[in-house]
Write a protein that holds these residues in place. Structure first.
Motif, PDB file in Angstrom:
ATOM      1  N   LEU A 116      34.934  35.695  31.291  1.00  0.00           N
ATOM      2  CA  LEU A 116      36.004  36.517  30.751  1.00  0.00           C
ATOM      3  C   LEU A 116      36.575  37.357  31.886  1.00  0.00           C
ATOM      4  O   LEU A 116      35.832  37.867  32.724  1.00  0.00           O
ATOM      5  N   ALA A 122      43.235  39.734  34.011  1.00  0.00           N
ATOM      6  CA  ALA A 122      43.969  39.323  32.817  1.00  0.00           C
ATOM      7  C   ALA A 122      45.420  39.780  32.887  1.00  0.00           C
ATOM      8  O   ALA A 122      46.352  39.044  32.534  1.00  0.00           O
ATOM      9  N   ALA A 129      42.444  39.437  26.911  1.00  0.00           N
ATOM     10  CA  ALA A 129      41.107  39.826  27.383  1.00  0.00           C
ATOM     11  C   ALA A 129      40.053  38.786  27.043  1.00  0.00           C
ATOM     12  O   ALA A 129      39.006  38.709  27.704  1.00  0.00           O
ATOM     13  N   ASN A 130      40.288  37.983  26.023  1.00  0.00           N
ATOM     14  CA  ASN A 130      39.301  36.976  25.594  1.00  0.00           C
ATOM     15  C   ASN A 130      39.640  35.568  26.071  1.00  0.00           C
ATOM     16  O   ASN A 130      38.985  34.606  25.669  1.00  0.00           O
ATOM     17  N   ASP A 131      40.654  35.452  26.945  1.00  0.00           N
ATOM     18  CA  ASP A 131      41.000  34.146  27.507  1.00  0.00           C
ATOM     19  C   ASP A 131      40.140  33.887  28.742  1.00  0.00           C
ATOM     20  O   ASP A 131      40.223  34.627  29.724  1.00  0.00           O
ATOM     21  N   GLU A 132      39.321  32.848  28.682  1.00  0.00           N
ATOM     22  CA  GLU A 132      38.443  32.565  29.816  1.00  0.00           C
ATOM     23  C   GLU A 132      39.235  32.171  31.061  1.00  0.00           C
ATOM     24  O   GLU A 132      40.302  31.560  30.976  1.00  0.00           O
ATOM     25  N   TRP A 153      40.660  33.700  40.691  1.00  0.00           N
ATOM     26  CA  TRP A 153      40.578  33.496  39.244  1.00  0.00           C
ATOM     27  C   TRP A 153      41.726  32.594  38.821  1.00  0.00           C
ATOM     28  O   TRP A 153      42.877  32.796  39.229  1.00  0.00           O
ATOM     29  N   LYS A 156      42.350  28.886  32.358  1.00  0.00           N
ATOM     30  CA  LYS A 156      41.382  27.851  31.996  1.00  0.00           C
ATOM     31  C   LYS A 156      41.852  26.440  32.334  1.00  0.00           C
ATOM     32  O   LYS A 156      41.079  25.638  32.877  1.00  0.00           O
TER      33      LYS A 156
END
Length: 250
Positions: A116, A122, A129-132, A153, A156
């Motif tokens: 995360l 992000a 916030a919950n997007d890998e 980073w 996904k």
């Protein structure tokens, strides 16, 4: 590098032509100080528009493989000597060093996995916030000296490309080249540089004391649609790798 333009490739035509002409300069097919074919000749040889050819020649100039002489044309040149990391362009550290003839670069991947994202990641990648994201952490040496610690980073879908790139995970492959091959081509990037104390974990990787200041470079990259596909944070020991910025009149 193919000597023809691959029409089905996700890599933009100007990037493909840049690679072809750059290789011709490097291998001596177009010797240093020899004039490049004219824009019209390149258009005819590769079946490209004049706008695409001009974009390629501009990139060759920016990368040091060409120089423009008023009323005479564009001539081949060799990239100048550099000991640092030129950060005004879209190249990564590895590509910057290789293009200037540096070979003593060693990379160790210390972590690579889906996580995360921290809040600033992000925000930079415009994710929830919950997007890998796929996080790639690397330590790099230049001529045997510790030089930098980096974390990239990736969203996904982009991260799967990096996660499947065995050479990148082994520390031998280029992230930028892997992304370009997969169709993620940098159209623009924004970099922020700040001198500050490194966090404890970063300091440990760089083998420096907690009070030693280093330069932190944060950068986000986007494609021609404005989609963010790479965000990195690099901590640079500038006594080993000074940062270089070229400034020229446009």
């Amino acid at each position: 590098m193919s000597q023809t333009i691959e029409r089905e490739s996700p890599v933009p035509y100007y990037e493909q032509l840049f690679g072809i002409l750059r290789d011709r300069v490097v291998d001596g097919t177009i010797p240093t100080d020899e004039r490049f074919p004219s824009e019209l000749e390149l258009c005819r040889e590769f079946g490209l528009s004049r706008a695409t050819v001009r974009q390629t020649l501009s990139k060759l100039e920016q990368e040091g493989y060409a120089r423009r002489v008023a009323r005479r044309g564009v001539f081949a040149s060799a990239p100048g000597e550099a000991s640092g990391w030129v950060i005004h362009d879209t190249q990564g550290f590895l590509e910057s060093q290789v293009s200037h003839g540096r070979t003593g670069i060693t990379t160790e991947v210390v972590d690579a996995r889906f996580v995360l994202p921290p809040e600033h990641v992000a925000e930079a990648l415009r994710l929830g916030a919950n997007d890998e994201v796929f996080a790639l952490q690397r330590v790099r040496w230049l001529d045997g000296k510790l030089a930098m610690f980096s974390t990239n980073w990736f969203p996904k879908d982009v991260g799967r490309t990096i996660a499947d790139a065995e050479d990148v995970l082994a520390g031998t492959g280029s992230v930028n080249n892997t992304l370009r091959t997969a169709g993620f081509v940098t159209s623009g990037a924004h970099r922020v540089i700040r001198a500050m104390r490194a966090p404890e974990g970063v300091a440990a990787h760089l083998q420096i004391g907690p009070d030693q200041p280093v330069l932190r470079v944060r950068s986000d990259s986007w494609d021609h649609t404005g989609t963010r596909f790479d965000y990195y944070e690099t901590w640079v020991l500038t006594d080993v790798v000074p940062l270089e910025v070229d400034v020229s009149a446009s």
